[in-house]
Scaffold this motif. Structure first.
Motif, PDB file in Angstrom:
ATOM      1  N   GLU A 203      34.942  29.491  44.134  1.00 42.60           N
ATOM      2  CA  GLU A 203      36.180  30.229  43.646  1.00 42.60           C
ATOM      3  C   GLU A 203      35.686  31.383  42.738  1.00 42.60           C
ATOM      4  O   GLU A 203      35.053  31.463  41.767  1.00 42.60           O
ATOM      5  CB  GLU A 203      36.999  29.264  42.834  1.00 42.60           C
ATOM      6  N   ILE A 204      36.730  32.355  43.140  1.00 40.55           N
ATOM      7  CA  ILE A 204      36.540  33.578  42.481  1.00 40.55           C
ATOM      8  C   ILE A 204      37.893  34.058  41.803  1.00 40.55           C
ATOM      9  O   ILE A 204      38.887  34.000  42.553  1.00 40.55           O
ATOM     10  CB  ILE A 204      35.982  35.017  43.550  1.00 40.55           C
ATOM     11  N   ASP A 205      37.883  34.681  40.598  1.00 40.07           N
ATOM     12  CA  ASP A 205      39.078  34.991  39.957  1.00 40.07           C
ATOM     13  C   ASP A 205      39.616  36.302  40.935  1.00 40.07           C
ATOM     14  O   ASP A 205      38.808  37.218  40.813  1.00 40.07           O
ATOM     15  CB  ASP A 205      38.773  35.119  38.679  1.00 40.07           C
ATOM     16  N   GLY A 206      40.826  35.937  41.363  1.00 38.19           N
ATOM     17  CA  GLY A 206      41.335  37.220  42.192  1.00 38.19           C
ATOM     18  C   GLY A 206      42.146  38.357  41.231  1.00 38.19           C
ATOM     19  O   GLY A 206      42.209  39.221  41.692  1.00 38.19           O
ATOM     20  N   LEU A 207      42.225  38.103  39.934  1.00 43.91           N
ATOM     21  CA  LEU A 207      42.803  39.037  39.041  1.00 43.91           C
ATOM     22  C   LEU A 207      41.718  40.104  38.878  1.00 43.91           C
ATOM     23  O   LEU A 207      40.585  40.070  39.187  1.00 43.91           O
ATOM     24  CB  LEU A 207      43.215  38.435  37.673  1.00 43.91           C
ATOM     25  N   GLY A 208      41.960  41.394  38.168  1.00 52.83           N
ATOM     26  CA  GLY A 208      41.161  42.460  38.034  1.00 52.83           C
ATOM     27  C   GLY A 208      41.506  43.403  39.312  1.00 52.83           C
ATOM     28  O   GLY A 208      42.243  43.147  40.313  1.00 52.83           O
ATOM     29  N   THR A 209      40.484  44.606  39.001  1.00 51.06           N
ATOM     30  CA  THR A 209      40.687  45.411  40.090  1.00 51.06           C
ATOM     31  C   THR A 209      40.168  45.116  41.180  1.00 51.06           C
ATOM     32  O   THR A 209      39.277  44.213  41.396  1.00 51.06           O
ATOM     33  CB  THR A 209      40.093  46.837  39.498  1.00 51.06           C
ATOM     34  N   ILE A 210      40.435  45.814  42.620  1.00 50.33           N
ATOM     35  CA  ILE A 210      39.763  45.680  43.783  1.00 50.33           C
ATOM     36  C   ILE A 210      38.315  45.673  43.705  1.00 50.33           C
ATOM     37  O   ILE A 210      37.750  44.824  44.319  1.00 50.33           O
ATOM     38  CB  ILE A 210      40.562  46.473  44.835  1.00 50.33           C
ATOM     39  N   GLU A 211      37.790  46.737  42.922  1.00 48.68           N
ATOM     40  CA  GLU A 211      36.450  46.711  42.765  1.00 48.68           C
ATOM     41  C   GLU A 211      35.853  45.718  41.959  1.00 48.68           C
ATOM     42  O   GLU A 211      34.531  45.379  42.259  1.00 48.68           O
ATOM     43  CB  GLU A 211      36.058  48.230  42.053  1.00 48.68           C
ATOM     44  N   GLU A 212      36.547  45.259  40.987  1.00 47.27           N
ATOM     45  CA  GLU A 212      35.788  44.181  40.088  1.00 47.27           C
ATOM     46  C   GLU A 212      35.887  42.657  41.101  1.00 47.27           C
ATOM     47  O   GLU A 212      34.715  42.153  41.067  1.00 47.27           O
ATOM     48  CB  GLU A 212      36.761  43.790  38.968  1.00 47.27           C
ATOM     49  N   VAL A 213      36.928  42.701  41.813  1.00 44.38           N
ATOM     50  CA  VAL A 213      36.809  41.416  42.521  1.00 44.38           C
ATOM     51  C   VAL A 213      35.824  41.632  43.623  1.00 44.38           C
ATOM     52  O   VAL A 213      34.925  40.569  43.982  1.00 44.38           O
ATOM     53  CB  VAL A 213      38.165  41.166  43.424  1.00 44.38           C
TER      54      VAL A 213
END
Ligand code: AP5
Ligand code: MG
Length: 190
Positions: A169-179
């Motif tokens: 699982e990855i936190d989908g919040l944050g900028t597109i680049e961060e994700v």
């Protein structure tokens, strides 16, 4: 062949992140939602059948999406693997996918799950409605039903894949680049 599942609720960023993932890892992107929208646009019989269910925020029958998946698997040859976006979406589809892959001695490589809270789902879908004009983004009722369908039918897959040790699982919040950076860090392990 590698078989990655890009998992997450509506609006989590699956389609957005898939674009760079398929390029970097030489994967074929299979979005069952996009394939169904293509059928609707073409006015096919299958599209007509799917349209009412999609507009209601419900799932289309398993055999329809599984047929699409199998034919995509058969036609792609020049890739290192597949990135499944929006499939599987319930336990029956996950079990059927395992059976389809087992026929050729394959298995799911890993699940990459993008997680965002329900409120962010609504914000992102409202934002996209204005840009892409997807019909299932247009009404609050449809969005609510998609979220309910996700929690009722799709979310149980988290445990299904945790049991086989494939769930990441990855936190989908944050900028597109961060994700994107977090996904890359994970994908580099496989
Ligand atoms: P499908 O097309 O799969 O839709 P979905 O699961 O509801 O997911 P979305 O495409 O809405 O979201 P996404 O995660 O791709 O987000 P995106 O990257 O666009 O399915 C549609 C329908 O088809 C289903 O409801 C069902 O009826 C049917 N269906 C499909 N598969 C099926 C199956 N297997 N079985 C049965 N029925 C099936 O991002 C959303 C927005 O947010 C965009 O505007 C984007 O620019 C923005 N965004 C993305 N990332 C970020 C970020 N980090 N920060 C800010 N904004 C961001
Ligand atoms: Mg999508």
């Amino acid at each position: 062949m590698k078989y990655f599942i890009l998992f997450g609720p509506p609006g989590a960023g699956k389609g957005t992140q898939a674009t760079s993932m398929v390029e970097k890892y030489n994967l074929r992107h299979i979005s069952t939602g996009a394939l169904l929208r293509k059928e609707i646009a073409a006015g096919s019989e299958l599209g007509l059948k799917a349209k009412a269910l999609i507009d209601a925020g419900s799932l289309v029958p398993d055999e329809i999406v599984e047929g699409m998946i199998e034919s995509e698997f058969m036609t792609a040859t020049d890739v290192a693997g597949f990135l499944l976006d929006g499939f599987p979406r319930n336990t029956a589809q996950a079990e059927d996918l395992d059976a389809i892959l087992a026929k050729s001695g394959n298995e799911v490589t890993a699940v990459v799950s993008l997680m965002i809270p329900d409120e962010t789902i609504r914000e992102r879908i409202r934002h996209r409605a204005a840009i892409e004009g997807r019909e299932d983004d247009a009404s609050e009722e449809t969005i609510s039903n998609r979220i309910a369908t996700y929690h009722g039918k799709t979310e149980p897959l988290i445990n299904y894949y945790k049991k086989s040790g494939k769930y990441n699982e990855i936190d989908g919040l944050g900028t597109i680049e961060e994700v994107h950076d977090k996904i890359r860090e994970l994908m580099d392990r496989f």
